[in-house]
Design a protein around this motif. Structure first.
Motif, PDB file in Angstrom:
ATOM      1  N   GLU A   1       0.856  -1.182   0.000  1.00  0.00           N
ATOM      2  CA  GLU A   1       0.000   0.000   0.000  1.00  0.00           C
ATOM      3  C   GLU A   1       0.890   1.229   0.000  1.00  0.00           C
ATOM      4  O   GLU A   1       1.820   1.325   0.799  1.00  0.00           O
ATOM      5  N   ARG A   2       0.594   2.163  -0.909  1.00  0.00           N
ATOM      6  CA  ARG A   2       1.398   3.373  -1.042  1.00  0.00           C
ATOM      7  C   ARG A   2       0.637   4.589  -0.529  1.00  0.00           C
ATOM      8  O   ARG A   2      -0.591   4.559  -0.398  1.00  0.00           O
ATOM      9  N   GLU A   3       1.374   5.675  -0.275  1.00  0.00           N
ATOM     10  CA  GLU A   3       0.746   6.875   0.264  1.00  0.00           C
ATOM     11  C   GLU A   3      -0.135   7.592  -0.750  1.00  0.00           C
ATOM     12  O   GLU A   3      -0.905   8.470  -0.373  1.00  0.00           O
ATOM     13  N   ASP A   4      -0.066   7.224  -2.031  1.00  0.00           N
ATOM     14  CA  ASP A   4      -0.946   7.826  -3.036  1.00  0.00           C
ATOM     15  C   ASP A   4      -2.274   7.058  -3.142  1.00  0.00           C
ATOM     16  O   ASP A   4      -2.995   7.173  -4.127  1.00  0.00           O
ATOM     17  N   ASP A   5      -2.581   6.281  -2.106  1.00  0.00           N
ATOM     18  CA  ASP A   5      -3.828   5.502  -1.990  1.00  0.00           C
ATOM     19  C   ASP A   5      -3.934   4.374  -3.005  1.00  0.00           C
ATOM     20  O   ASP A   5      -5.013   3.858  -3.258  1.00  0.00           O
ATOM     21  N   ARG A   6      -2.842   3.974  -3.590  1.00  0.00           N
ATOM     22  CA  ARG A   6      -2.829   2.825  -4.494  1.00  0.00           C
ATOM     23  C   ARG A   6      -2.253   1.628  -3.756  1.00  0.00           C
ATOM     24  O   ARG A   6      -1.473   1.770  -2.818  1.00  0.00           O
ATOM     25  N   TYR A   7      -2.648   0.454  -4.207  1.00  0.00           N
ATOM     26  CA  TYR A   7      -2.084  -0.769  -3.655  1.00  0.00           C
ATOM     27  C   TYR A   7      -1.975  -1.800  -4.759  1.00  0.00           C
ATOM     28  O   TYR A   7      -2.604  -1.684  -5.809  1.00  0.00           O
ATOM     29  N   TYR A   8      -1.145  -2.794  -4.525  1.00  0.00           N
ATOM     30  CA  TYR A   8      -1.034  -3.901  -5.467  1.00  0.00           C
ATOM     31  C   TYR A   8      -0.565  -5.138  -4.725  1.00  0.00           C
ATOM     32  O   TYR A   8      -0.045  -5.054  -3.616  1.00  0.00           O
ATOM     33  N   GLU A   9      -0.792  -6.289  -5.349  1.00  0.00           N
ATOM     34  CA  GLU A   9      -0.302  -7.551  -4.829  1.00  0.00           C
ATOM     35  C   GLU A   9       0.547  -8.204  -5.901  1.00  0.00           C
ATOM     36  O   GLU A   9       0.267  -8.073  -7.097  1.00  0.00           O
ATOM     37  N   THR A  10       1.580  -8.897  -5.467  1.00  0.00           N
ATOM     38  CA  THR A  10       2.472  -9.570  -6.397  1.00  0.00           C
ATOM     39  C   THR A  10       3.123 -10.758  -5.705  1.00  0.00           C
ATOM     40  O   THR A  10       3.210 -10.792  -4.476  1.00  0.00           O
ATOM     41  N   ILE A  11       3.569 -11.706  -6.507  1.00  0.00           N
ATOM     42  CA  ILE A  11       4.347 -12.821  -5.963  1.00  0.00           C
ATOM     43  C   ILE A  11       5.828 -12.631  -6.281  1.00  0.00           C
ATOM     44  O   ILE A  11       6.645 -13.468  -5.942  1.00  0.00           O
ATOM     45  N   SER A  12       6.171 -11.501  -6.899  1.00  0.00           N
ATOM     46  CA  SER A  12       7.545 -11.227  -7.301  1.00  0.00           C
ATOM     47  C   SER A  12       8.222 -10.253  -6.343  1.00  0.00           C
ATOM     48  O   SER A  12       7.840  -9.082  -6.270  1.00  0.00           O
ATOM     49  N   ILE A  13       9.229 -10.725  -5.627  1.00  0.00           N
ATOM     50  CA  ILE A  13       9.970  -9.839  -4.730  1.00  0.00           C
ATOM     51  C   ILE A  13      10.682  -8.752  -5.524  1.00  0.00           C
ATOM     52  O   ILE A  13      10.826  -7.620  -5.058  1.00  0.00           O
ATOM     53  N   ASP A  14      11.094  -9.061  -6.745  1.00  0.00           N
ATOM     54  CA  ASP A  14      11.774  -8.066  -7.572  1.00  0.00           C
ATOM     55  C   ASP A  14      10.854  -6.912  -7.954  1.00  0.00           C
ATOM     56  O   ASP A  14      11.293  -5.769  -8.067  1.00  0.00           O
ATOM     57  N   GLU A  15       9.573  -7.198  -8.138  1.00  0.00           N
ATOM     58  CA  GLU A  15       8.617  -6.126  -8.425  1.00  0.00           C
ATOM     59  C   GLU A  15       8.498  -5.180  -7.232  1.00  0.00           C
ATOM     60  O   GLU A  15       8.444  -3.965  -7.393  1.00  0.00           O
ATOM     61  N   VAL A  16       8.482  -5.738  -6.034  1.00  0.00           N
ATOM     62  CA  VAL A  16       8.411  -4.915  -4.827  1.00  0.00           C
ATOM     63  C   VAL A  16       9.675  -4.064  -4.703  1.00  0.00           C
ATOM     64  O   VAL A  16       9.608  -2.863  -4.440  1.00  0.00           O
ATOM     65  N   LEU A  17      10.824  -4.693  -4.916  1.00  0.00           N
ATOM     66  CA  LEU A  17      12.086  -3.973  -4.764  1.00  0.00           C
ATOM     67  C   LEU A  17      12.307  -2.940  -5.870  1.00  0.00           C
ATOM     68  O   LEU A  17      13.069  -1.989  -5.675  1.00  0.00           O
ATOM     69  N   SER A  18      11.652  -3.088  -7.007  1.00  0.00           N
ATOM     70  CA  SER A  18      11.811  -2.110  -8.082  1.00  0.00           C
ATOM     71  C   SER A  18      10.821  -0.951  -7.962  1.00  0.00           C
ATOM     72  O   SER A  18      10.896   0.010  -8.729  1.00  0.00           O
ATOM     73  N   ASP A  19       9.898  -1.029  -6.996  1.00  0.00           N
ATOM     74  CA  ASP A  19       8.964   0.074  -6.771  1.00  0.00           C
ATOM     75  C   ASP A  19       9.785   1.315  -6.423  1.00  0.00           C
ATOM     76  O   ASP A  19      10.648   1.258  -5.548  1.00  0.00           O
ATOM     77  N   PRO A  20       9.544   2.459  -7.085  1.00  0.00           N
ATOM     78  CA  PRO A  20      10.381   3.634  -6.858  1.00  0.00           C
ATOM     79  C   PRO A  20      10.396   4.142  -5.413  1.00  0.00           C
ATOM     80  O   PRO A  20      11.400   4.673  -4.958  1.00  0.00           O
ATOM     81  N   ASN A  21       9.289   3.997  -4.672  1.00  0.00           N
ATOM     82  CA  ASN A  21       9.229   4.394  -3.264  1.00  0.00           C
ATOM     83  C   ASN A  21       9.774   5.806  -3.064  1.00  0.00           C
ATOM     84  O   ASN A  21      10.655   6.056  -2.249  1.00  0.00           O
ATOM     85  N   VAL A  22       9.241   6.751  -3.840  1.00  0.00           N
ATOM     86  CA  VAL A  22       9.668   8.145  -3.813  1.00  0.00           C
ATOM     87  C   VAL A  22       8.569   9.005  -3.174  1.00  0.00           C
ATOM     88  O   VAL A  22       7.447   8.540  -2.999  1.00  0.00           O
ATOM     89  N   PRO A  23       8.877  10.272  -2.831  1.00  0.00           N
ATOM     90  CA  PRO A  23       7.836  11.133  -2.254  1.00  0.00           C
ATOM     91  C   PRO A  23       6.553  11.113  -3.083  1.00  0.00           C
ATOM     92  O   PRO A  23       6.591  11.061  -4.310  1.00  0.00           O
ATOM     93  N   ASN A  24       5.450  11.122  -2.395  1.00  0.00           N
ATOM     94  CA  ASN A  24       4.088  11.042  -2.947  1.00  0.00           C
ATOM     95  C   ASN A  24       3.730   9.647  -3.451  1.00  0.00           C
ATOM     96  O   ASN A  24       2.612   9.426  -3.873  1.00  0.00           O
ATOM     97  N   ARG A  25       4.669   8.710  -3.443  1.00  0.00           N
ATOM     98  CA  ARG A  25       4.401   7.321  -3.824  1.00  0.00           C
ATOM     99  C   ARG A  25       5.063   6.367  -2.847  1.00  0.00           C
ATOM    100  O   ARG A  25       5.296   5.208  -3.164  1.00  0.00           O
ATOM    101  N   ARG A  26       5.393   6.861  -1.658  1.00  0.00           N
ATOM    102  CA  ARG A  26       6.090   6.026  -0.680  1.00  0.00           C
ATOM    103  C   ARG A  26       5.234   4.832  -0.271  1.00  0.00           C
ATOM    104  O   ARG A  26       4.014   4.906  -0.212  1.00  0.00           O
TER     105      ARG A  26
END
Length: 96
Positions: free
Chosen positions: A47-72
């Motif tokens: 769940e991100r601070e921009d009110d979006r969420y997603y589910e995945t079975i790929s750890i690489d997808e999670v680690l590639s998430d930019p996790n930047v301001p407004n999308r943390r």
């Protein structure tokens, strides 16, 4: 009848989850899944601070998430789930 036990832990205070720790948790869950009769998949719920969420079975997808301001990333949930079974009601409340 096979009964099981385990650990259920919920953290309420914010903390930083770095890549190495996330990979260690993932490896432990993968190892536990292999030992089950019908092995489930490790599923990440993000769940991100921009009110979006997603589910995945790929750890690489999670680690590639930019996790930047407004999308943390605010919430990271990791669970073992039998993804071949019909979808059940989401344990996450609907946002309004």
């Amino acid at each position: 009848m096979n009964l099981t036990s385990g650990v259920s832990k919920t953290y309420r205070k914010p903390f930083v989850l770095d890549e190495n720790t996330l990979r260690r948790i993932y490896a432990l869950l993968e190892k536990a899944a292999i030992e089950l009769a019908s092995p489930p998949s490790v599923v990440f719920h993000i769940e991100r601070e921009d009110d979006r969420y997603y589910e995945t079975i790929s750890i690489d997808e999670v680690l590639s998430d930019p996790n930047v301001p407004n999308r943390r990333i605010n919430v990271t949930s990791i669970e073992l789930r039998a993804i071949n079974q019909p979808t059940q009601a989401s344990p996450y409340p609907a946002r309004e």
